[in-house]
Structures are given as structure tokens and as C-alpha cells.
Scaffold this motif. Structure first.
Motif, PDB file in Angstrom:
ATOM      1  N   ARG A 167      31.012  23.485  97.618  1.00 36.08           N
ATOM      2  CA  ARG A 167      30.680  22.319  98.430  1.00 36.08           C
ATOM      3  C   ARG A 167      29.134  22.225  98.636  1.00 36.08           C
ATOM      4  O   ARG A 167      28.663  21.003  98.837  1.00 36.08           O
ATOM      5  CB  ARG A 167      31.553  22.530  99.765  1.00 36.08           C
ATOM      6  N   TYR A 168      28.455  23.379  98.946  1.00 37.79           N
ATOM      7  CA  TYR A 168      27.105  23.095  99.070  1.00 37.79           C
ATOM      8  C   TYR A 168      26.318  22.561  98.012  1.00 37.79           C
ATOM      9  O   TYR A 168      25.658  21.394  98.260  1.00 37.79           O
ATOM     10  CB  TYR A 168      26.609  24.541  99.535  1.00 37.79           C
ATOM     11  N   GLN A 173      23.459  16.865 105.265  1.00 38.98           N
ATOM     12  CA  GLN A 173      23.000  17.689 106.007  1.00 38.98           C
ATOM     13  C   GLN A 173      23.767  18.797 106.831  1.00 38.98           C
ATOM     14  O   GLN A 173      23.666  20.137 106.823  1.00 38.98           O
ATOM     15  CB  GLN A 173      21.690  17.332 106.569  1.00 38.98           C
ATOM     16  N   GLN A 190      26.851  18.791 106.411  1.00 38.67           N
ATOM     17  CA  GLN A 190      28.123  19.419 105.429  1.00 38.67           C
ATOM     18  C   GLN A 190      27.532  20.533 104.706  1.00 38.67           C
ATOM     19  O   GLN A 190      28.277  21.639 104.673  1.00 38.67           O
ATOM     20  CB  GLN A 190      28.564  18.417 104.582  1.00 38.67           C
ATOM     21  N   MET A 191      26.211  20.411 104.314  1.00 37.74           N
ATOM     22  CA  MET A 191      25.774  21.611 103.871  1.00 37.74           C
ATOM     23  C   MET A 191      25.624  22.826 104.665  1.00 37.74           C
ATOM     24  O   MET A 191      25.784  23.965 104.271  1.00 37.74           O
ATOM     25  CB  MET A 191      24.262  21.295 102.996  1.00 37.74           C
ATOM     26  N   ARG A 192      25.362  22.708 105.835  1.00 42.34           N
ATOM     27  CA  ARG A 192      25.140  23.806 106.822  1.00 42.34           C
ATOM     28  C   ARG A 192      26.432  24.543 106.918  1.00 42.34           C
ATOM     29  O   ARG A 192      26.578  25.704 107.094  1.00 42.34           O
ATOM     30  CB  ARG A 192      24.460  23.353 108.090  1.00 42.34           C
ATOM     31  N   HIS A 211      15.327  20.145 104.029  1.00 45.95           N
ATOM     32  CA  HIS A 211      15.977  18.955 104.183  1.00 45.95           C
ATOM     33  C   HIS A 211      15.853  18.357 106.029  1.00 45.95           C
ATOM     34  O   HIS A 211      15.783  17.381 105.990  1.00 45.95           O
ATOM     35  CB  HIS A 211      17.662  19.053 103.975  1.00 45.95           C
ATOM     36  N   ASN A 237      27.034  18.686  97.764  1.00 46.32           N
ATOM     37  CA  ASN A 237      26.673  17.934  98.983  1.00 46.32           C
ATOM     38  C   ASN A 237      24.965  17.731  98.625  1.00 46.32           C
ATOM     39  O   ASN A 237      24.156  16.682  98.913  1.00 46.32           O
ATOM     40  CB  ASN A 237      26.806  18.481 100.385  1.00 46.32           C
ATOM     41  N   ASN A 238      24.433  18.847  98.173  1.00 49.65           N
ATOM     42  CA  ASN A 238      22.904  18.889  98.004  1.00 49.65           C
ATOM     43  C   ASN A 238      22.515  17.971  96.835  1.00 49.65           C
ATOM     44  O   ASN A 238      21.659  17.116  97.013  1.00 49.65           O
ATOM     45  CB  ASN A 238      22.705  20.396  97.280  1.00 49.65           C
ATOM     46  N   THR A 267      18.526  24.766 103.624  1.00 51.05           N
ATOM     47  CA  THR A 267      18.527  23.350 104.184  1.00 51.05           C
ATOM     48  C   THR A 267      17.396  23.284 105.196  1.00 51.05           C
ATOM     49  O   THR A 267      17.196  21.936 105.551  1.00 51.05           O
ATOM     50  CB  THR A 267      19.952  23.017 104.927  1.00 51.05           C
TER      51      THR A 267
END
Length: 253
Positions: free
Chosen positions: A157-158, A143, A145-147, A217, A161-162, A214
């Protein structure tokens, strides 16, 4: 995937002269030949994972030669992997004999959305009570890393990670058959996830709106911490609906 460039000395080692003992010269154990089926399976898994993570866009042509070079293998196991993915609907053969990622329509996306909501929501609910501390820690890490990826506009990258977030959650359910079905759905939808972060509509969305990708999430993590499987299911369903609706709106009518 690339094999190591290290070399092995297969020549027998020289024994020291010792006529009184007469040491036996033993041949070193031979390495087993590389299993062709293993190369095919590794190529298949690598391509499958790339499709689910949005490595390709809908309509992209797939070059066997380029894929083989990237995977560090010959074209043959890649061709077999591509044929397997064709059988799953993840790739198609075009009239000019090239392989490509299928184009999407609003109708197909709407059907995939409905299936995802039903199946992923139920698996998430089943996973809630079974998530241990290592899995929960991993979910919080992903979470974050997504932000961070959204803040700098790193769409690839999003998406990576998602995908990891969702499947870390789903695999905690222990429902391997259901997870395999979800993976097949993601094979079809994965390339279209790129529309969340690219194109005219995505460019018009500011960072605050992008960060909302996110929000569900966060709600899912709160539901896990509260021990509320129903709220977890709702959070995942809303996450799917939000993302899929945006993708559908990006498609031409």
C-alpha cells in the motif's frame, strides 16, 4: 479489467398485434466487436502500472497464462503487451524462453538515481505554481495514507500511494513528454522499490526510521503551500536520493 458477466438479450422484441397500425419491427443495434488493439493497450497499461508500483520484484518470472487470467483476457494481447515492455527494458526474455523482471546492479541503480534527480526535480519545480486545490488535496490524502501504511508495515500500500503521490505532482506540470520519460524510468526502478520495505536491512529499521520515508513529502507539501518551487524541487530531489541510496546499499557489492 475483467469484463462484466452481464448478458444482453439480442433477440428482437415481440411487437404487439396491431393490424391497423402495422408497427415496424426494428432490429436492435448490434454491439461493436471488441477491438484487439484495445485489449493489448489495456493489458500493457495494467502491466506498466503494476511494474511502476512495485507489484513485481527484480528477477520475478512473468507467466503469460497467469497474467491473462488475472487480467481477464486471452494470452495473445498479454504477449503483445509483454513484448512492448521488453522493448522498454522493463522485462527481459531468458534463455529458457520465459519472461522476467530484470535483475538490478548498483551501477544501473546509480545511473537511474542520477536521471531521476535531474528530471523529476525539474518537473516538480515546474509543477509547483500550477498545482490546484484538487491536486493539493489529493497529495495530502496520499501522504496520510502512506504514513498509515508505514505504521502497520503494509509495504504494498505504501508503494502504491508513493507512486500516486509523485505522479499526481508531476502531471500537474503539464509536461507530458517529460512525464512519459519519468514513467519509463519508474518501469525500471519500480520493482526495486520493494527493497525499501523488505529484506534484512529493512527489517532492522524501526518504525521511526520507516516514517522518515515520508518526511521529504511533508517538506514538498510545505513548499507548495508556501509557493516556493525551488524548495519543492529540493524536497523531491532529497526524497529520491534517500530512497535510492537505501536501495543501492541493499544490493550486493
Amino acid at each position: 479489467m475483467k469484463r462484466s458477466s452481464s448478458t444482453f438479450n439480442l433477440a428482437p422484441a415481440k411487437s404487439e398485434e396491431n393490424s391497423s397500425i402495422g408497427l415496424d419491427r426494428k432490429q436492435p443495434q448490434k454491439m461493436k466487436p471488441v477491438d484487439r488493439e484495445s485489449l493489448q493497450q489495456q493489458s500493457y497499461q495494467a502491466l506498466r502500472d503494476a511494474l511502476m508500483k512495485g507489484r513485481f520484484m527484480p528477477g520475478d518470472t512473468v507467466s503469460l497464462r497467469n497474467l491473462a487470467q488475472e487480467l481477464g483476457t486471452s494470452p495473445m494481447p498479454v504477449r503483445e503487451a509483454v513484448q512492448h515492455l521488453m522493448a522498454e527494458g522493463a522485462l527481459v526474455l531468458r534463455p529458457n524462453r520465459t519472461f522476467a523482471v530484470p535483475d538490478m546492479t548498483r551501477e544501473i541503480l546509480a545511473e537511474l538515481k542520477q536521471l531521476r534527480v535531474i528530471l523529476e526535480g525539474s518537473v516538480a519545480q515546474a509543477a509547483g505554481p500550477l498545482i490546484g486545490a484538487p491536486e493539493l488535496s489529493r497529495l495530502y490524502e496520499l501522504q496520510g495514507q502512506m504514513r498509515a501504511a508505514l505504521a502497520i508495515g503494509d509495504s504494498k500500500r505504501y508503494l502504491v500511494n508513493n507512486q500516486d503521490f509523485h505522479f499526481t505532482l508531476y502531471r500537474s506540470s503539464g509536461m507530458s513528454i517529460a512525464v512519459n520519460i519519468i514513467e519509463t524510468l519508474w518501469l525500471r526502478i519500480g520493482p526495486s522499490f520493494n527493497l525499501l520495505m523488505s529484506g534484512d536491512r529493512a527489517a532492522d529499521r524501526d518504525k521511526k526510521q520507516a516514517a522518515s520515508l515520508t518526511d521529504h513529502h511533508e517538506a514538498a507539501l510545505a513548499a507548495i503551500a508556501a509557493g516556493n518551487p525551488s524548495a519543492l524541487r529540493s524536497a523531491i530531489e532529497q526524497d529520491i536520493i534517500q530512497g535510492m541510496d537505501f536501495i543501492i546499499e541493499c544490493m550486493p557489492a
